[in-house]
Write a protein that holds these residues in place. Sequence first.
Motif, mmCIF file in Angstrom:
data_model
loop_
_atom_site.group_PDB
_atom_site.id
_atom_site.type_symbol
_atom_site.label_atom_id
_atom_site.label_comp_id
_atom_site.label_asym_id
_atom_site.label_seq_id
_atom_site.Cartn_x
_atom_site.Cartn_y
_atom_site.Cartn_z
ATOM 1 N N ARG A 56 5.459 1.219 2.014
ATOM 2 C CA ARG A 56 4.955 -0.007 2.661
ATOM 3 C C ARG A 56 3.614 0.248 3.347
ATOM 4 O O ARG A 56 2.715 -0.589 3.320
ATOM 5 C CB ARG A 56 5.973 -0.564 3.657
ATOM 6 C CG ARG A 56 5.528 -1.868 4.322
ATOM 7 C CD ARG A 56 5.258 -2.977 3.283
ATOM 8 N NE ARG A 56 4.561 -4.105 3.841
ATOM 9 C CZ ARG A 56 5.031 -5.345 3.853
ATOM 10 N NH1 ARG A 56 6.190 -5.636 3.321
ATOM 11 N NH2 ARG A 56 4.308 -6.312 4.374
ATOM 12 N N ALA A 57 3.460 1.409 3.972
ATOM 13 C CA ALA A 57 2.185 1.736 4.617
ATOM 14 C C ALA A 57 1.061 1.789 3.585
ATOM 15 O O ALA A 57 -0.052 1.307 3.844
ATOM 16 C CB ALA A 57 2.293 3.062 5.362
ATOM 17 N N ALA A 58 1.337 2.357 2.421
ATOM 18 C CA ALA A 58 0.319 2.399 1.358
ATOM 19 C C ALA A 58 -0.019 0.993 0.882
ATOM 20 O O ALA A 58 -1.197 0.655 0.703
ATOM 21 C CB ALA A 58 0.810 3.259 0.196
ATOM 22 N N GLU A 59 0.993 0.166 0.687
ATOM 23 C CA GLU A 59 0.749 -1.226 0.281
ATOM 24 C C GLU A 59 -0.119 -1.944 1.312
ATOM 25 O O GLU A 59 -1.097 -2.614 0.949
ATOM 26 C CB GLU A 59 2.074 -1.963 0.109
ATOM 27 C CG GLU A 59 1.900 -3.441 -0.213
ATOM 28 C CD GLU A 59 3.197 -4.220 -0.218
ATOM 29 O OE1 GLU A 59 3.213 -5.332 0.351
ATOM 30 O OE2 GLU A 59 4.200 -3.736 -0.788
ATOM 31 N N ASP A 60 0.229 -1.794 2.569
ATOM 32 C CA ASP A 60 -0.545 -2.461 3.628
ATOM 33 C C ASP A 60 -1.990 -1.975 3.638
ATOM 34 O O ASP A 60 -2.913 -2.779 3.794
ATOM 35 C CB ASP A 60 0.093 -2.215 4.998
ATOM 36 C CG ASP A 60 1.425 -2.920 5.170
ATOM 37 O OD1 ASP A 60 1.780 -3.775 4.334
ATOM 38 O OD2 ASP A 60 2.125 -2.586 6.149
ATOM 39 N N GLY A 61 -2.184 -0.672 3.484
ATOM 40 C CA GLY A 61 -3.543 -0.140 3.452
ATOM 41 C C GLY A 61 -4.349 -0.718 2.308
ATOM 42 O O GLY A 61 -5.473 -1.186 2.496
ATOM 43 N N TRP A 62 -3.773 -0.709 1.114
ATOM 44 C CA TRP A 62 -4.509 -1.223 -0.052
ATOM 45 C C TRP A 62 -4.761 -2.724 0.075
ATOM 46 O O TRP A 62 -5.806 -3.205 -0.342
ATOM 47 C CB TRP A 62 -3.753 -0.886 -1.336
ATOM 48 C CG TRP A 62 -3.962 0.532 -1.767
ATOM 49 C CD1 TRP A 62 -3.661 1.670 -1.056
ATOM 50 C CD2 TRP A 62 -4.544 0.979 -2.989
ATOM 51 N NE1 TRP A 62 -4.008 2.786 -1.771
ATOM 52 C CE2 TRP A 62 -4.544 2.390 -2.968
ATOM 53 C CE3 TRP A 62 -5.037 0.313 -4.108
ATOM 54 C CZ2 TRP A 62 -5.042 3.140 -4.019
ATOM 55 C CZ3 TRP A 62 -5.521 1.071 -5.151
ATOM 56 C CH2 TRP A 62 -5.525 2.470 -5.098
ATOM 57 N N ASN A 63 -3.821 -3.463 0.646
ATOM 58 C CA ASN A 63 -4.054 -4.907 0.820
ATOM 59 C C ASN A 63 -5.129 -5.200 1.864
ATOM 60 O O ASN A 63 -5.652 -6.309 1.903
ATOM 61 C CB ASN A 63 -2.748 -5.627 1.162
ATOM 62 C CG ASN A 63 -1.950 -5.978 -0.083
ATOM 63 O OD1 ASN A 63 -2.507 -6.237 -1.146
ATOM 64 N ND2 ASN A 63 -0.632 -5.978 0.043
ATOM 65 N N SER A 64 -5.502 -4.224 2.673
ATOM 66 C CA SER A 64 -6.622 -4.411 3.610
ATOM 67 C C SER A 64 -7.949 -4.453 2.851
ATOM 68 O O SER A 64 -8.938 -4.971 3.352
ATOM 69 C CB SER A 64 -6.665 -3.282 4.648
ATOM 70 O OG SER A 64 -7.194 -2.081 4.074
ATOM 71 N N ARG A 65 -7.973 -3.852 1.657
ATOM 72 C CA ARG A 65 -9.178 -3.745 0.827
ATOM 73 C C ARG A 65 -10.330 -3.114 1.612
ATOM 74 O O ARG A 65 -11.477 -3.485 1.444
ATOM 75 C CB ARG A 65 -9.565 -5.106 0.249
ATOM 76 C CG ARG A 65 -8.499 -5.649 -0.687
ATOM 77 C CD ARG A 65 -8.733 -7.047 -1.220
ATOM 78 N NE ARG A 65 -9.562 -7.927 -0.426
ATOM 79 C CZ ARG A 65 -9.146 -8.623 0.642
ATOM 80 N NH1 ARG A 65 -7.905 -8.548 1.043
ATOM 81 N NH2 ARG A 65 -9.980 -9.404 1.293
ATOM 82 N N ASP A 66 -10.018 -2.117 2.433
ATOM 83 C CA ASP A 66 -11.005 -1.389 3.234
ATOM 84 C C ASP A 66 -11.052 0.058 2.740
ATOM 85 O O ASP A 66 -10.252 0.888 3.175
ATOM 86 C CB ASP A 66 -10.613 -1.451 4.710
ATOM 87 C CG ASP A 66 -11.603 -0.751 5.623
ATOM 88 O OD1 ASP A 66 -12.445 0.043 5.135
ATOM 89 O OD2 ASP A 66 -11.513 -0.974 6.843
#
Length: 191
Positions: A56-66
Amino acid sequence: EGFAFGEGRQPNECMLRGALRQGTRVNVLRGMASTAPEVRPPVPPFTYEDAVKKVRAAEDGWNSRDPAKVKMAYTADTKWRNRAEIFEGRDMVEAFLTRKWDRELDYRLIKEYWAHGPDKIAVRFAYEYRDDSGYWYRAYGNENWWFDENGLMKVRHASINDKRITESERLFKWPLGRRPDDHASLSDLGL
């Protein structure tokens, strides 16, 4: 809240790992350690719950698109295979992600736990995006992750296939950013 080791009390590795294992932020005060290792909890060895949190942390990071933020989840010398691209290092990760998100507009991703070992996690994922011509796509893929002792990803292998979809076929329509907790998973969506 964090766990602080005070003046005159040098934390040993066991103390640090125990605090990190609990997901606690560790502050080493007054020159006890001049350079702390980069740590990204949870750290190996992973339990099922740890692996799900990591996904979930990886998903959240990638969805930040930063790209600058996302690259920090990887070791300085991380090794990647993404589709036909093979490269190493955080700077290459940042350059890759910058190119990716410049091309893949309105990007929304869902990752799902598949399996794990003590320092490895396998995930499946799908993401939707549109290109600059307005065509929509859904990409499906699998990733194999290998972590160092500090919870940073040292190897990432990704296999991905794209399918063109119509706008009416889109399933990932939350506002850009983190997927809401109550949004359906890949399994729930039948993907």
